[in-house]
Structures are given as C-alpha cells and as structure tokens.
Scaffold this active site. Structure first.
Site, short mmCIF file in Angstrom:
data_model
loop_
_atom_site.label_atom_id
_atom_site.label_comp_id
_atom_site.label_asym_id
_atom_site.label_seq_id
_atom_site.Cartn_x
_atom_site.Cartn_y
_atom_site.Cartn_z
N HIS A 138 49.15 75.67 38.37
CA HIS A 138 48.41 76.92 38.44
C HIS A 138 47.29 76.98 37.39
O HIS A 138 46.26 77.61 37.60
CB HIS A 138 49.35 78.10 38.21
CG HIS A 138 50.19 78.47 39.38
ND1 HIS A 138 49.76 79.33 40.36
CD2 HIS A 138 51.45 78.09 39.74
CE1 HIS A 138 50.72 79.48 41.26
NE2 HIS A 138 51.75 78.73 40.91
N ASP B 122 50.21 81.29 44.85
CA ASP B 122 51.53 81.70 45.36
C ASP B 122 51.31 82.92 46.24
O ASP B 122 50.72 83.91 45.78
CB ASP B 122 52.48 82.08 44.21
CG ASP B 122 52.84 80.91 43.33
OD1 ASP B 122 52.78 79.77 43.81
OD2 ASP B 122 53.19 81.13 42.15
N GLU C 41 59.06 75.11 46.97
CA GLU C 41 58.73 76.54 47.07
C GLU C 41 57.91 76.80 48.32
O GLU C 41 56.81 76.29 48.47
CB GLU C 41 57.92 76.99 45.84
CG GLU C 41 58.66 76.81 44.53
CD GLU C 41 57.78 77.13 43.34
OE1 GLU C 41 56.55 77.20 43.51
OE2 GLU C 41 58.31 77.30 42.24
N HIS D 5 54.13 78.28 47.60
CA HIS D 5 53.26 77.61 46.63
C HIS D 5 52.39 76.56 47.29
O HIS D 5 52.89 75.63 47.94
CB HIS D 5 54.16 76.96 45.56
CG HIS D 5 53.45 76.17 44.52
ND1 HIS D 5 53.36 76.57 43.21
CD2 HIS D 5 52.80 74.97 44.57
CE1 HIS D 5 52.70 75.66 42.50
NE2 HIS D 5 52.35 74.68 43.31
#
Length: 263
Positions: free
Chosen positions: A148, A155, A234, A237
């Site tokens: 990130h 996200d 995830e 993500h």
C-alpha cells in the site's frame, strides 16, 4: 508457506503486504513527494469512501498514524485504471467502496507497534478470533513494509445500487484468516464454487455461500480485467500490475491533495 507479507492482516489486510512477485532484495527508497498522486475521488467520482484506518473500527481499534483526513490517495496510473473498473461495475449496478488505498509508512509502523503489544487485544473478537496475537509476525500477518505504501494498491468492495447496501462477500474486510482467501470455498481461476471450507480453523468450521463467493468473483473479475493483480490471502486487496513505483515507499500523510498534485 504463503509468499505474502501483510502489515496487518492477511487481508484481514488491513494488510500491508508484498506479493509473491515482489523482489525483497530490491533497494527501497523513502520519499515524501506526493506529486504523482491524486485524490481518489477526483479520479473516480462514483467511488464511496469508508476509510477504516481513519476511524476506530479496524483491527487496532484506534485511528492509525498518518491518516489525517478520511480520504483516499492513489498514484495517477492506479487511479486511471480504477476509473475503468468503476465504469465497468457501474454498468452492472454496483459502485466501488474503498476501505484503504495509499498507506503512509507511518501507518505501517503503527501496525508493527500494535502487533508487538500482545496485551492489546481489544478488537480480537471482530478481526482475529481464531489467532493468538503472538503469532502475527511469525505467520506473516504483520510486516515492516507494505504494498500500500507504494501507492498503487487498494482495498475495496462493491456497493449494490439496487439494495443500497454493500454486496455480501461472506466476511469482513481485514479478517485475519483463510476465510478471507479468494480460494476459500471455491476456485478463483474458474469461478467455480466448491463449498470446501476445510481451511477454516473455527469449530464448527465457517463457510461462505455460493452467492457470496460469486460476489467476490464479480469484484475480482472487474479488477483483473483492468490491469490489477490479486492477492492470494485477501479478496479485497488489489495492486496495479504495472505499478509506477515498485521500489519506493512514500511517507506523506493521507489528506486531501491540492494544486497540481490532484489534477
């Protein structure tokens, strides 16, 4: 072992992570230059923001360092690709809902300090009920660098314009555990729902429905079709495949950009 490193949760991502393609030996340079970033909603005006790290409903339970305003920032390239995703899902009756985008290194450092304090478990029942906090580093849920922080990772989930609710994904953002994996109860490569919940550590084992798995795949398909790559731990993500700053991590705070930087 998963070759993914999260700075917070495996997705449960809150996660701050590296994907398997990341070169861990590469030189990583810090900078506070925000000139190549845009405010996400300037580029994607239909996006809805719910910036979890600005508030207290997150796995830490408090506002995260470096989040000065409830906004989202991305590199210009990632924002342009996300606008294409937005247009795609809008045509299907959905809007993008953003939980996190660019994350300053200060925020990653906050996650690390939190993970080191094993007595702070105030949010355990919400985000990691099946884990002892002491294993977060060992199992690579928390790490010192995050994708990130390079500015091209986001996200997100989908908002159903018909029901005016989030699309049911069968699990919360930032849940630490295999239930957050895109292959939980199905095959993300084929879109086939199998119902296989054997990886769930809970007793009785948790599961997601065929409809919930399908909803995850709607988001995944749109993101992959417009230049993003997924994370195998995830469902929420995604990182721009051709991210412009693969070896740079940024340090400026999350707040509304002005002037040329926001154009």
């Amino acid at each position: 072992m998963l070759s993914v490193i999260l700075v917070i949760v495996c997705g449960a991502c809150v996660v701050t992570c590296f994907s398997s393609e990341d070169d861990k030996s590469a030189v990583v340079s810090p900078t506070d230059d925000s000139s190549q970033f845009v405010t996400l909603t300037d580029a994607v005006p239909d996006a809805i923001l719910e910036i979890r790290y600005y508030g207290t409903y997150n796995f830490v339970g408090t506002r995260i360092d470096g989040y000065e305003q409830p906004t989202a920032l991305l590199t210009k390239q990632a924002a342009k690709a996300l606008k294409e995703v937005s247009d795609d899902v809008m045509s299907q009756g959905y809007r993008l809902k953003i939980y996190d985008a660019y994350r300053p290194q200060k925020g990653v450092d906050h996650f690390v300090r939190w993970a080191q304090d094993i007595n702070d478990t105030r949010m355990k029942s919400y985000f990691y009920p099946d884990l002892d906090k002491s294993v977060l580093f060992e199992q690579e849920y928390i790490y010192e660098r995050s994708g990130h922080t390079r500015g091209s990772t986001v996200d997100l989930t989908l908002f159903d314009m018909k029901t005016e609710k989030e699309l049911d994904m069968g699990g919360t953002f930032d849940w630490f555990g295999p239930e957050s994996h895109p292959d939980f109860c199905g095959n993300p490569e084929t879109g086939e729902y199998t119902g296989d919940n054997s990886k769930s550590p809970a007793e009785p084992k948790r599961s997601i429905t065929a409809e919930q798995f399908k909803n995850r795949m709607i988001l995944r398909k749109a993101m992959l079709a417009h230049g993003f790559k997924a994370l195998d731990s995830e469902w929420w993500h995604f990182t721009l495949k051709d991210e412009p700053f693969p070896n740079t991590y940024f340090t400026f705070p999350v707040k509304q950009l002005g002037g040329a930087a926001s154009k």
